[in-house]
Design an enzyme around this catalytic site. Structure first.
Site, PDB file in Angstrom:
ATOM      1  N   ASP A  42      -1.617   3.602   7.935  1.00  0.00           N
ATOM      2  CA  ASP A  42      -1.288   2.445   7.325  1.00  0.00           C
ATOM      3  C   ASP A  42      -2.842   2.290   6.476  1.00  0.00           C
ATOM      4  O   ASP A  42      -3.776   2.420   7.612  1.00  0.00           O
ATOM      5  CB  ASP A  42      -1.109   1.042   8.590  1.00  0.00           C
ATOM      6  N   CYS A  60       1.010  -1.332  -0.425  1.00  0.00           N
ATOM      7  CA  CYS A  60       0.885  -0.346  -0.264  1.00  0.00           C
ATOM      8  C   CYS A  60       0.714   1.118  -0.518  1.00  0.00           C
ATOM      9  O   CYS A  60       1.077   1.821  -1.014  1.00  0.00           O
ATOM     10  CB  CYS A  60      -1.050  -0.671   1.171  1.00  0.00           C
ATOM     11  N   ARG A  61       1.122   1.731   1.225  1.00  0.00           N
ATOM     12  CA  ARG A  61       1.524   2.870   1.384  1.00  0.00           C
ATOM     13  C   ARG A  61       3.275   3.022   0.444  1.00  0.00           C
ATOM     14  O   ARG A  61       3.628   4.211  -0.035  1.00  0.00           O
ATOM     15  CB  ARG A  61       2.640   3.184   2.649  1.00  0.00           C
TER      16      ARG A  61
END
Ligand code: 4NP
Length: 166
Positions: free
Chosen positions: A130, A17-18
């Site tokens: 997150d 994701c990040r």
């Protein structure tokens, strides 16, 4: 990886994701400034659960309208990263703490910085949260924070290392 380039590694927990989003945001900024030949940008995760996977579908879906195609394949942080990269950027305090624990020398430990320290436009955020268990807003927030922080981080790197396009 090339020694004459400035090598940046973005790190989060899962590398789906990040950090792959940060990698794409920074790569485009570098390309737009004509600095593609001066930087090598990669991402990795503290955990190995998603090794080999493309970024999370939700992250890809939110990144695409902003012009980012996320094609990175997840990998886990490895010892050699601390030698090969000039800067290792953790997304939150837990990433940074674990990265510093993994560093073999003080010099390697000093390569680890926190993405939250480069956030300027969102004063309520000192880290990139997150988004894995969040809804759409979580993914949009990640992209907003990364676009802000990457711009400030890149300016600092360019200034401190006298980097210019050739
Ligand atoms: P990321 O998000 O660290 O931004 O890639 C996560 C992805 C996967 C998991 C946790 C966080 N996971 O537990 O599988």
């Amino acid at each position: 990886m090339e020694s004459q380039k400035y090598n940046i590694l973005f790190v989060c927990l899962g590398n789906i994701c990040r950090s792959p989003a940060a990698q794409a945001v920074m790569q485009r900024m570098v390309d737009e400034r004509g600095l593609s030949g001066r930087f090598y940008i990669d991402s990795a995760g503290m955990g190995g659960w998603h090794v080999g996977d493309l970024p999370d579908k939700r992250m890809r879906v939110h990144a695409r309208p902003r012009g980012y195609e996320l094609t990175h394949r997840a990998r886990k942080v490895q010892a050699g990263d601390f030698e090969e990269f000039d800067l290792i950027v953790g997304m939150d305090a837990s990433n940074v703490d674990e990265l510093r624990d993994l560093a073999a020398t003080i010099e390697q430990e000093r390569k680890v910085v926190m993405m939250g320290d480069y956030i300027r436009q969102f004063p309520h955020y000192d880290h990139v949260p997150d988004p894995y268990y969040e809804g759409s807003e979580g993914f949009e927030l990640v992209l907003d924070l990364l676009e802000d922080a990457c711009d400030n981080l890149l300016n600092q790197i360019i200034e401190q290392n006298n980097i210019s396009s050739r």
